[in-house]
Design an enzyme around this catalytic site. Structure first.
Site, PDB file in Angstrom:
ATOM      1  N   ASP A 153       0.888  -1.133   0.089  1.00  0.00           N
ATOM      2  CA  ASP A 153       0.080   0.079  -0.071  1.00  0.00           C
ATOM      3  C   ASP A 153       0.779   1.245  -0.181  1.00  0.00           C
ATOM      4  OD1 ASP A 153       0.604  -0.364   2.768  1.00  0.00           O
ATOM      5  OD2 ASP A 153      -1.458  -0.515   3.383  1.00  0.00           O
ATOM      6  N   THR A 208       2.544  -8.134  -1.033  1.00  0.00           N
ATOM      7  CA  THR A 208       2.612  -7.964   0.653  1.00  0.00           C
ATOM      8  C   THR A 208       2.357  -9.853   0.826  1.00  0.00           C
ATOM      9  OG1 THR A 208       1.836  -7.751   2.790  1.00  0.00           O
ATOM     10  CG2 THR A 208       0.215  -6.923   0.321  1.00  0.00           C
ATOM     11  N   ASP A 241       0.604  -9.921   3.839  1.00  0.00           N
ATOM     12  CA  ASP A 241      -0.317  -9.481   4.295  1.00  0.00           C
ATOM     13  C   ASP A 241      -1.927  -9.828   3.744  1.00  0.00           C
ATOM     14  OD1 ASP A 241       0.920  -9.222   6.754  1.00  0.00           O
ATOM     15  OD2 ASP A 241       0.617  -6.977   6.508  1.00  0.00           O
ATOM     16  N   MET A 261       2.111 -12.274  11.333  1.00  0.00           N
ATOM     17  CA  MET A 261       2.303 -10.774  11.067  1.00  0.00           C
ATOM     18  C   MET A 261       0.499 -10.711  10.201  1.00  0.00           C
ATOM     19  SD  MET A 261       5.640 -10.544   9.092  1.00  0.00           S
ATOM     20  CE  MET A 261       6.783  -9.642  10.534  1.00  0.00           C
ATOM     21  N   ARG A 290       2.326 -20.986  26.312  1.00  0.00           N
ATOM     22  CA  ARG A 290       3.457 -20.441  25.312  1.00  0.00           C
ATOM     23  C   ARG A 290       3.608 -19.984  24.576  1.00  0.00           C
ATOM     24  NH1 ARG A 290       5.527 -22.572  29.979  1.00  0.00           N
ATOM     25  NH2 ARG A 290       6.967 -23.930  29.987  1.00  0.00           N
ATOM     26  N   HIS A 348       9.971 -12.776  11.036  1.00  0.00           N
ATOM     27  CA  HIS A 348      10.089 -12.682   9.726  1.00  0.00           C
ATOM     28  C   HIS A 348       9.517 -13.827   8.897  1.00  0.00           C
ATOM     29  CE1 HIS A 348      10.861  -8.483  11.413  1.00  0.00           C
ATOM     30  NE2 HIS A 348      10.302  -8.390  10.646  1.00  0.00           N
ATOM     31  N   GLN A 390       7.597 -15.941   7.992  1.00  0.00           N
ATOM     32  CA  GLN A 390       6.776 -15.907   7.388  1.00  0.00           C
ATOM     33  C   GLN A 390       7.331 -14.998   5.872  1.00  0.00           C
ATOM     34  OE1 GLN A 390       3.135 -14.787   9.471  1.00  0.00           O
ATOM     35  NE2 GLN A 390       4.989 -14.543  11.007  1.00  0.00           N
ATOM     36  N   ARG A 391       8.345 -14.414   6.095  1.00  0.00           N
ATOM     37  CA  ARG A 391       8.512 -13.006   4.928  1.00  0.00           C
ATOM     38  C   ARG A 391       9.899 -13.670   4.228  1.00  0.00           C
ATOM     39  NH1 ARG A 391       7.933  -7.692   6.951  1.00  0.00           N
ATOM     40  NH2 ARG A 391      10.469  -7.877   6.063  1.00  0.00           N
TER      41      ARG A 391
HETATM   42  O1  F6P Z   1       3.546  -5.505   5.635  1.00  0.00           O
HETATM   43  C1  F6P Z   1       4.171  -6.536   5.901  1.00  0.00           C
HETATM   44  C2  F6P Z   1       4.874  -6.527   7.617  1.00  0.00           C
HETATM   45  O2  F6P Z   1       5.477  -7.723   6.990  1.00  0.00           O
HETATM   46  C3  F6P Z   1       3.806  -6.680   8.716  1.00  0.00           C
HETATM   47  O3  F6P Z   1       3.220  -8.431   8.340  1.00  0.00           O
HETATM   48  C4  F6P Z   1       4.249  -6.629   9.535  1.00  0.00           C
HETATM   49  O4  F6P Z   1       3.643  -6.054  10.330  1.00  0.00           O
HETATM   50  C5  F6P Z   1       5.658  -5.098   9.170  1.00  0.00           C
HETATM   51  O5  F6P Z   1       5.478  -5.507   7.716  1.00  0.00           O
HETATM   52  C6  F6P Z   1       7.342  -5.688   9.756  1.00  0.00           C
HETATM   53  O6  F6P Z   1       8.064  -4.337   8.964  1.00  0.00           O
HETATM   54  P1  F6P Z   1       9.443  -4.390   9.302  1.00  0.00           P
HETATM   55  O7  F6P Z   1      10.413  -5.623   8.978  1.00  0.00           O
HETATM   56  O8  F6P Z   1       9.724  -2.824   9.315  1.00  0.00           O
HETATM   57  O9  F6P Z   1       9.712  -5.390  11.204  1.00  0.00           O
END
Ligand code: F6P
Length: 370
Positions: free
Chosen positions: A123, A145, A147, A189, A286, A292, A294-295
């Protein structure tokens, strides 16, 4: 909206990746370069999102530099989620200030001999690029994204990979939950939209899914846990999106950064919730924050193919001099959506979505029923 490049032959395209990294970015870059090369169009990679246009950081791309990139996560160009040219942070007379450097961006774009820009991002990138097109910069956007919260497209690339990673994590956490009879909270996330939590929670057989779109009450979760216990189930899995609001209506902020557009970085609701549930139920809890993970890493098959489709269509549109659009997936087809429309609003989980109904039907609680 078409721009001044309409009618002018496109010889060189610039490509940048903006916002948080995401599996499939490299696959989009690869598809753009391979498509452009076959049409005799050059591609300049712009480093570190809009920062590369502010500071003139370019790298020439060709098939030899990108052909191996299909399965690699991250972005070979580098990215940033805090280099908005309309509010660029600078130290002036010892003071940090937001400065509008958009005119410099436009000037550097033309001086680099670029005829069109392909901006791959979420966005924030869409809004910035739309504003730059209003100043005459010819650009096409590609939706990215994990998200999955962009209004104009049915799905963004990166989401499928993130859901796969989160689902696998829930599967793994389940065996510990069962073995120790614990409450296991998994934080995923999702700043404003609960897509990752909803899809992975449903796929992973969670007992409770908490998302920003549905306010929850602690009592409802406790009652769900107690009712599970009364049927002999000795564990509970609670999946929570990082942007889920607490009782006071606030998100849990992990840190704030030097970014005037959105300084808050979220994280921590999982631990807050785990502690509250332990206090309320007397059961051991717990929390695991996937963050991250996930990314990162290799994109799924679905994301590789979606990225390749987006990249090819974005390149073709730009090569034809057709700018001012987002390439989007709508009902299985790639469509061009005007940036003015695409840069508006967020695609949140609709409360009457079939996924919510199906989840409720199989007994998943959203923490909204006592
Ligand atoms: O927008 C993608 C995202 O992975 C969100 O889910 C998360 O809040 C944000 O980026 C995290 O950003 P940064 O890498 O700056 O911590």
């Amino acid at each position: 909206m078409n721009t001044e490049a309409k009618g002018k032959k496109v010889r060189t395209l610039g490509v940048l990746t903006g916002g948080g990294d995401c599996p499939g970015l490299n696959a989009v870059i690869r598809a753009i370069v391979l498509t452009a090369e076959r049409e005799g169009v050059r591609v300049q990679g712009i480093r570190n999102a809009f920062s590369g246009l502010i500071h003139k950081q370019f790298t020439e791309l060709d098939s030899s530099k990108v052909d191996h990139l299909l399965q690699y996560g991250g972005t070979m160009l580098g990215s940033s989620n805090r280099d908005n040219p309309f509010q660029s942070m600078m130290t002036i007379d010892g003071e940090r200030r937001a400065v509008d450097v958009s005119e410099t961006v436009i000037k550097n774009f033309h001086e680099a001999g670029l005829d069109g820009l392909i901006a791959i991002g979420g966005d924030g990138t869409l809004i910035i690029t739309h504003k730059l097109t209003q100043m005459g910069l010819p650009a096409v956007c590609v939706p990215k994204t994990i998200d999955n919260d962009l209004m104009a497209t049915d799905v963004t690339f990166g989401f499928d990979t993130a859901v796969g990673i989160a689902t696998e994590a829930i599967d793994r956490i389940r065996t510990t939950a069962e073995s120790h009879g614990r409450l296991m909270v998994v934080e995923v996330m999702g700043r404003n939209a609960g897509w990752i939590a909803l899809f992975s929670g449903l796929a992973g057989g969670a007992d409770v899914i908490l998302i920003p779109e549905i306010p929850f009450s602690l009592e409802a979760i406790v009652s769900e846990i107690r009712s599970d216990r009364s049927t002999g189930k000795n564990f509970s899995i609670i999946v929570v999106a990082e942007g889920t609001l607490q009782k006071d209506g606030e998100v849990v902020v992990k840190r704030t950064v030097d970014d005037p557009t959105e300084p808050r970085r979220l994280g921590g609701i999982g631990n807050v919730l785990g502690q509250l549930l332990e206090e309320e139920t007397g059961l051991e809890a717990r929390a695991t924050v996937l963050g991250h993970i996930q990314r990162g890493g290799t994109p799924s098959t679905y994301d590789r193919n979606l990225s390749t489709r987006f990249g090819v269509h974005a390149a073709r549109s730009a090569i034809d001099g057709n700018f001012g659009h987002l390439v989007a997936l709508q009902k299985g087809l790639i469509e061009l959506v005007p940036l003015a429309e695409a840069a508006q609003g967020q695609r949140l989980v609709s409360l009457d979505s079939d996924f919510i109904r199906v989840a409720r039907a199989v007994g998943i609680s959203f923490g909204d029923e006592a």
